[in-house]
Scaffold this motif. Sequence first.
Motif, PDB file in Angstrom:
ATOM      1  N   SER A  65     -41.717 -15.230 -34.510  1.00  0.00           N
ATOM      2  CA  SER A  65     -41.953 -14.372 -35.665  1.00  0.00           C
ATOM      3  C   SER A  65     -42.132 -15.198 -36.937  1.00  0.00           C
ATOM      4  N   PRO A  66     -43.288 -15.116 -37.609  1.00  0.00           N
ATOM      5  CA  PRO A  66     -43.463 -15.803 -38.904  1.00  0.00           C
ATOM      6  C   PRO A  66     -42.487 -15.303 -39.957  1.00  0.00           C
ATOM      7  N   THR A  67     -42.127 -14.013 -39.887  1.00  0.00           N
ATOM      8  CA  THR A  67     -41.187 -13.453 -40.861  1.00  0.00           C
ATOM      9  C   THR A  67     -39.817 -14.094 -40.712  1.00  0.00           C
ATOM     10  N   LEU A  68     -39.358 -14.247 -39.480  1.00  0.00           N
ATOM     11  CA  LEU A  68     -38.055 -14.884 -39.277  1.00  0.00           C
ATOM     12  C   LEU A  68     -38.093 -16.346 -39.691  1.00  0.00           C
ATOM     13  N   ARG A  69     -39.209 -17.011 -39.462  1.00  0.00           N
ATOM     14  CA  ARG A  69     -39.329 -18.406 -39.906  1.00  0.00           C
ATOM     15  C   ARG A  69     -39.254 -18.492 -41.425  1.00  0.00           C
ATOM     16  N   HIS A  70     -39.895 -17.533 -42.096  1.00  0.00           N
ATOM     17  CA  HIS A  70     -39.853 -17.514 -43.564  1.00  0.00           C
ATOM     18  C   HIS A  70     -38.421 -17.392 -44.066  1.00  0.00           C
ATOM     19  N   PHE A  71     -37.665 -16.419 -43.516  1.00  0.00           N
ATOM     20  CA  PHE A  71     -36.297 -16.226 -43.982  1.00  0.00           C
ATOM     21  C   PHE A  71     -35.385 -17.366 -43.546  1.00  0.00           C
ATOM     22  N   ARG A  72     -35.643 -17.943 -42.400  1.00  0.00           N
ATOM     23  CA  ARG A  72     -34.901 -19.140 -41.976  1.00  0.00           C
ATOM     24  C   ARG A  72     -35.019 -20.231 -43.034  1.00  0.00           C
ATOM     25  N   ASP A  73     -36.231 -20.488 -43.470  1.00  0.00           N
ATOM     26  CA  ASP A  73     -36.460 -21.544 -44.465  1.00  0.00           C
ATOM     27  C   ASP A  73     -35.934 -21.149 -45.841  1.00  0.00           C
ATOM     28  N   HIS A  74     -36.158 -19.885 -46.229  1.00  0.00           N
ATOM     29  CA  HIS A  74     -35.721 -19.425 -47.549  1.00  0.00           C
ATOM     30  C   HIS A  74     -34.203 -19.435 -47.650  1.00  0.00           C
ATOM     31  N   TRP A  75     -33.522 -18.902 -46.645  1.00  0.00           N
ATOM     32  CA  TRP A  75     -32.060 -18.900 -46.666  1.00  0.00           C
ATOM     33  C   TRP A  75     -31.521 -20.331 -46.637  1.00  0.00           C
ATOM     34  N   GLY A  76     -32.208 -21.219 -45.937  1.00  0.00           N
ATOM     35  CA  GLY A  76     -31.795 -22.617 -45.919  1.00  0.00           C
ATOM     36  C   GLY A  76     -31.866 -23.245 -47.293  1.00  0.00           C
ATOM     37  N   GLY A 126     -35.528  -4.973 -31.582  1.00  0.00           N
ATOM     38  CA  GLY A 126     -34.546  -5.542 -32.493  1.00  0.00           C
ATOM     39  C   GLY A 126     -35.150  -6.561 -33.443  1.00  0.00           C
ATOM     40  N   ILE A 127     -36.069  -7.372 -32.945  1.00  0.00           N
ATOM     41  CA  ILE A 127     -36.741  -8.363 -33.798  1.00  0.00           C
ATOM     42  C   ILE A 127     -37.571  -7.664 -34.869  1.00  0.00           C
ATOM     43  N   ARG A 128     -38.285  -6.622 -34.474  1.00  0.00           N
ATOM     44  CA  ARG A 128     -39.088  -5.883 -35.465  1.00  0.00           C
ATOM     45  C   ARG A 128     -38.194  -5.281 -36.546  1.00  0.00           C
ATOM     46  N   SER A 129     -37.028  -4.778 -36.135  1.00  0.00           N
ATOM     47  CA  SER A 129     -36.092  -4.231 -37.113  1.00  0.00           C
ATOM     48  C   SER A 129     -35.547  -5.328 -38.018  1.00  0.00           C
ATOM     49  N   LEU A 130     -35.179  -6.450 -37.430  1.00  0.00           N
ATOM     50  CA  LEU A 130     -34.619  -7.555 -38.200  1.00  0.00           C
ATOM     51  C   LEU A 130     -35.599  -8.018 -39.273  1.00  0.00           C
ATOM     52  N   GLU A 131     -36.875  -8.073 -38.931  1.00  0.00           N
ATOM     53  CA  GLU A 131     -37.889  -8.486 -39.906  1.00  0.00           C
ATOM     54  C   GLU A 131     -37.871  -7.581 -41.139  1.00  0.00           C
ATOM     55  N   ARG A 132     -37.632  -6.291 -40.926  1.00  0.00           N
ATOM     56  CA  ARG A 132     -37.645  -5.341 -42.039  1.00  0.00           C
ATOM     57  C   ARG A 132     -36.298  -5.258 -42.758  1.00  0.00           C
ATOM     58  N   MET A 133     -35.235  -5.685 -42.090  1.00  0.00           N
ATOM     59  CA  MET A 133     -33.901  -5.614 -42.679  1.00  0.00           C
ATOM     60  C   MET A 133     -33.564  -6.824 -43.553  1.00  0.00           C
ATOM     61  N   LEU A 134     -34.076  -7.989 -43.207  1.00  0.00           N
ATOM     62  CA  LEU A 134     -33.657  -9.222 -43.884  1.00  0.00           C
ATOM     63  C   LEU A 134     -33.829  -9.210 -45.401  1.00  0.00           C
ATOM     64  N   PRO A 135     -34.881  -8.599 -45.945  1.00  0.00           N
ATOM     65  CA  PRO A 135     -34.976  -8.570 -47.422  1.00  0.00           C
ATOM     66  C   PRO A 135     -33.784  -7.903 -48.092  1.00  0.00           C
ATOM     67  N   TYR A 136     -33.155  -6.939 -47.416  1.00  0.00           N
ATOM     68  CA  TYR A 136     -32.026  -6.220 -47.998  1.00  0.00           C
ATOM     69  C   TYR A 136     -30.751  -7.068 -48.026  1.00  0.00           C
ATOM     70  N   TYR A 137     -30.760  -8.177 -47.319  1.00  0.00           N
ATOM     71  CA  TYR A 137     -29.593  -9.071 -47.260  1.00  0.00           C
ATOM     72  C   TYR A 137     -29.816 -10.348 -48.075  1.00  0.00           C
ATOM     73  N   THR A 138     -30.910 -10.390 -48.799  1.00  0.00           N
ATOM     74  CA  THR A 138     -31.278 -11.594 -49.537  1.00  0.00           C
ATOM     75  C   THR A 138     -31.084 -11.393 -51.030  1.00  0.00           C
ATOM     76  N   LEU A 139     -30.139 -12.140 -51.590  1.00  0.00           N
ATOM     77  CA  LEU A 139     -29.927 -12.152 -53.030  1.00  0.00           C
ATOM     78  C   LEU A 139     -30.744 -13.291 -53.650  1.00  0.00           C
ATOM     79  N   PRO A 140     -30.906 -13.311 -54.965  1.00  0.00           N
ATOM     80  CA  PRO A 140     -31.643 -14.420 -55.576  1.00  0.00           C
ATOM     81  C   PRO A 140     -31.013 -15.786 -55.306  1.00  0.00           C
ATOM     82  N   TRP A 141     -29.700 -15.804 -55.036  1.00  0.00           N
ATOM     83  CA  TRP A 141     -29.008 -17.088 -54.886  1.00  0.00           C
ATOM     84  C   TRP A 141     -28.316 -17.266 -53.532  1.00  0.00           C
TER      85      TRP A 141
END
Length: 221
Positions: A187-198, A136-151
């Motif tokens: 996961s470094p990828t999840l940390r990246h999206f954690r910070d970016h979404w924040g 599930g974590i591996r999938s989440l890493e690949r899915m998160l970009p699809y849920y990220t808008l510029p804003w």
Amino acid sequence: GSDGARERFFLYADYFAERQTPTGDFNYLFDWFESTAPWHSALAQSRGASMMLRAFLLSGDDRYVRAALLALDRFDVDCSAGGYQAIFEPEGVIYFEEYPKEKNAVINGFMASLFALYEIGHWLGDRRCRDLFDAGIRSLERMLPYYTLPWWTLYDRGADAGRNVHSPRYQKMVINYLKVLSVLSKSPTLRHFRDHWGRLDTPQNRAKAYFFKARRKLLYR
């Protein structure tokens, strides 16, 4: 340490344990869009399994272990066969579905479903649950970009993918989910999206999200 809180906890734990179906489901007993009662959800199964695990750790009663394991028994079975697993088509990876009949790939529901898999894998040493968590974590890493808008971020990837944004309350919730999951998975990828979404969670963007969410509710409800 409160006897009153312990008593209330077991009152609720036993309520759900007694209503768990023979196949392990903690069913919802209300209709919700295309999902008609009784219906099941990976999110509810995870919440239920987590509760059963805590009941076991507090009591030592093995019946709660059986309930916890049964709740997660069909996480490797496709939704079409009565399970909780679906395929995120853009990447061809598995995820666990909050709405098995609709298969909207709701991201907060998928994140929430991972917690019990980790807990059962950790506290009960269940290898299957641990493997499902890792997958599930591996999938989440690949899915998160699809849920990220510029804003901002998206709630799901349903029929109108790209337009159903998170409410500000849910935005905060999914960021907190990522905080915990990034620690559990390292996961470094999840940390990246954690910070970016924040960083996206600004007053201006929250106001914009309120507008889009309110408009959607007026149009679709």
